[in-house]
Motif scaffolding. Structure first.
Motif, short mmCIF file in Angstrom:
data_model
loop_
_atom_site.label_atom_id
_atom_site.label_comp_id
_atom_site.label_asym_id
_atom_site.label_seq_id
_atom_site.Cartn_x
_atom_site.Cartn_y
_atom_site.Cartn_z
N GLY A 27 40.86 28.96 53.15
CA GLY A 27 41.52 28.04 52.20
C GLY A 27 41.03 28.30 50.78
N LYS A 28 39.72 28.44 50.63
CA LYS A 28 39.14 28.70 49.31
C LYS A 28 39.58 30.07 48.80
CE LYS A 28 36.76 26.55 47.00
NZ LYS A 28 37.17 25.76 45.81
N ALA A 29 39.64 31.05 49.69
CA ALA A 29 40.09 32.39 49.28
C ALA A 29 41.51 32.33 48.73
CB ALA A 29 40.02 33.35 50.47
N LEU A 30 42.38 31.58 49.38
CA LEU A 30 43.77 31.45 48.90
C LEU A 30 43.82 30.74 47.56
CD1 LEU A 30 45.65 30.59 52.21
CD2 LEU A 30 45.98 32.62 50.78
N GLU A 31 42.99 29.70 47.43
CA GLU A 31 42.93 28.94 46.18
C GLU A 31 42.47 29.86 45.03
OE1 GLU A 31 39.99 25.53 44.78
OE2 GLU A 31 40.74 25.20 46.81
N LEU A 32 41.42 30.61 45.28
CA LEU A 32 40.92 31.54 44.26
C LEU A 32 41.97 32.60 43.95
CD1 LEU A 32 37.28 32.04 45.56
CD2 LEU A 32 37.92 30.92 43.43
N TYR A 33 42.66 33.03 44.99
CA TYR A 33 43.69 34.05 44.83
C TYR A 33 44.79 33.56 43.90
CZ TYR A 33 47.59 37.03 45.95
OH TYR A 33 48.66 37.87 45.85
N GLN A 34 45.24 32.33 44.12
CA GLN A 34 46.29 31.77 43.26
C GLN A 34 45.78 31.57 41.84
OE1 GLN A 34 47.12 28.61 45.92
NE2 GLN A 34 48.60 29.83 47.07
N HIS A 35 44.52 31.17 41.75
CA HIS A 35 43.90 30.95 40.45
C HIS A 35 43.80 32.27 39.67
CE1 HIS A 35 41.17 29.42 37.45
NE2 HIS A 35 40.27 30.34 37.77
N VAL A 36 43.48 33.32 40.37
CA VAL A 36 43.32 34.63 39.72
C VAL A 36 44.67 35.17 39.24
CG1 VAL A 36 42.81 37.06 40.28
CG2 VAL A 36 41.13 35.31 40.78
N LEU A 38 46.91 37.64 39.84
CA LEU A 38 46.84 39.03 39.44
C LEU A 38 48.14 39.56 38.86
CD1 LEU A 38 44.52 41.03 39.76
CD2 LEU A 38 45.64 41.83 41.82
N ASN A 39 49.25 39.30 39.58
CA ASN A 39 50.54 39.81 39.09
C ASN A 39 50.86 39.29 37.71
OD1 ASN A 39 51.05 41.40 41.27
ND2 ASN A 39 52.50 40.02 42.25
N GLY A 40 50.58 37.99 37.49
CA GLY A 40 50.85 37.37 36.20
C GLY A 40 50.04 38.03 35.10
N CYS A 41 48.79 38.30 35.38
CA CYS A 41 47.92 38.94 34.39
C CYS A 41 48.42 40.32 34.04
CB CYS A 41 46.50 39.02 34.93
SG CYS A 41 45.53 40.33 34.18
N LEU A 42 48.76 41.11 35.06
CA LEU A 42 49.21 42.48 34.81
C LEU A 42 50.56 42.48 34.09
CD1 LEU A 42 48.03 44.19 38.10
CD2 LEU A 42 47.17 44.64 35.80
N LEU A 43 51.42 41.52 34.44
CA LEU A 43 52.71 41.42 33.75
C LEU A 43 52.53 41.18 32.26
CD1 LEU A 43 55.07 39.35 36.07
CD2 LEU A 43 55.43 41.67 35.24
N LYS A 44 51.58 40.29 31.92
CA LYS A 44 51.31 40.01 30.51
C LYS A 44 50.90 41.27 29.77
CE LYS A 44 49.97 35.13 30.59
NZ LYS A 44 49.47 34.73 31.92
N ALA A 45 50.26 42.19 30.49
CA ALA A 45 49.83 43.44 29.88
C ALA A 45 50.93 44.51 29.95
CB ALA A 45 48.57 43.95 30.57
N GLY A 46 52.11 44.10 30.43
CA GLY A 46 53.23 45.04 30.51
C GLY A 46 53.15 45.96 31.71
N GLU A 61 41.48 48.10 31.94
CA GLU A 61 41.26 47.42 30.67
C GLU A 61 41.97 46.07 30.63
OE1 GLU A 61 42.31 50.23 27.58
OE2 GLU A 61 40.57 51.46 28.12
N ALA A 62 43.20 46.05 31.13
CA ALA A 62 43.97 44.81 31.13
C ALA A 62 43.25 43.75 31.97
CB ALA A 62 45.37 45.05 31.68
N LEU A 63 42.78 44.13 33.15
CA LEU A 63 42.12 43.18 34.04
C LEU A 63 40.80 42.70 33.44
CD1 LEU A 63 42.80 44.96 37.44
CD2 LEU A 63 43.86 42.86 36.62
N THR A 64 40.04 43.62 32.89
CA THR A 64 38.74 43.26 32.33
C THR A 64 38.92 42.36 31.11
OG1 THR A 64 37.85 45.34 33.13
CG2 THR A 64 36.54 44.19 31.50
N ARG A 65 39.93 42.67 30.29
CA ARG A 65 40.19 41.86 29.10
C ARG A 65 40.60 40.44 29.51
NH1 ARG A 65 43.79 45.19 26.81
NH2 ARG A 65 45.58 43.92 27.36
N PHE A 66 41.42 40.36 30.52
CA PHE A 66 41.97 39.06 30.94
C PHE A 66 40.94 38.20 31.65
CE2 PHE A 66 44.71 36.16 33.34
CZ PHE A 66 45.66 35.84 32.39
#
Length: 140
Positions: A27-36, A38-46, A61-66
């Motif tokens: 349950g916590k893994a899923l919660e953290l997963y949604q919180h993270v 990933l797709n949204g972050c990478l999309l913001k970086a194009g 770089e995109a992941l580390t920056r975000f």
């Protein structure tokens, strides 16, 4: 699959109140997963799942920056005759307090919590910074 993950990582997590059962752990893994998100972050970086290729350094770089931390990215090496590697797994590491932490800082330690995104069962290896990289749409 769940049993394998629990046996491998969960037994360590079981010493923590918030993670001391299979249900809490996943349950916590899923919660953290949604919180993270990933797709949204990478999309913001194009960077979007597509048939075009990206530079591995740009993805890192995109992941580390975000996120402010370095994740561990593993790739499926190019098939014979191909030039591009495929992202197979992106792993974020957390402290026991469930704060994001550099995965590199934990080398050799037992990681209390890892958010795994696994795609096939192919052999995963460390990504090559110089190879063009394919970001497949199955990264859930």
């Amino acid at each position: 699959y769940r049993k394998h993950e629990w046996d491998k990582h969960g037994t360590c997590a079981a010493t923590l109140e918030v993670l001391n059962s299979q249900k809490k752990y996943f349950g916590k893994a899923l919660e953290l997963y949604q919180h993270v998100d990933l797709n949204g972050c990478l999309l913001k970086a194009g960077i979007k799942p597509s048939s075009s290729y990206y530079k591995m350094t740009a993805i890192k770089e995109a992941l580390t920056r975000f996120y402010g931390v370095t994740p561990k990215i593993q790739c499926i090496p190019p098939e014979e005759g191909e030039k591009a590697q495929t992202i197979g797994q992106i792993e974020f590491c957390f402290t026991k307090e469930l704060q994001l932490v550099n995965c590199t800082a934990l080398e050799g330690e037992s990681n209390p919590m890892q958010a795994h995104l696994e795609l096939g069962t192919s052999e995963l290896s460390v990504c090559n910074d110089t190879l063009p990289t394919y970001y497949p749409s199955e990264v859930q």
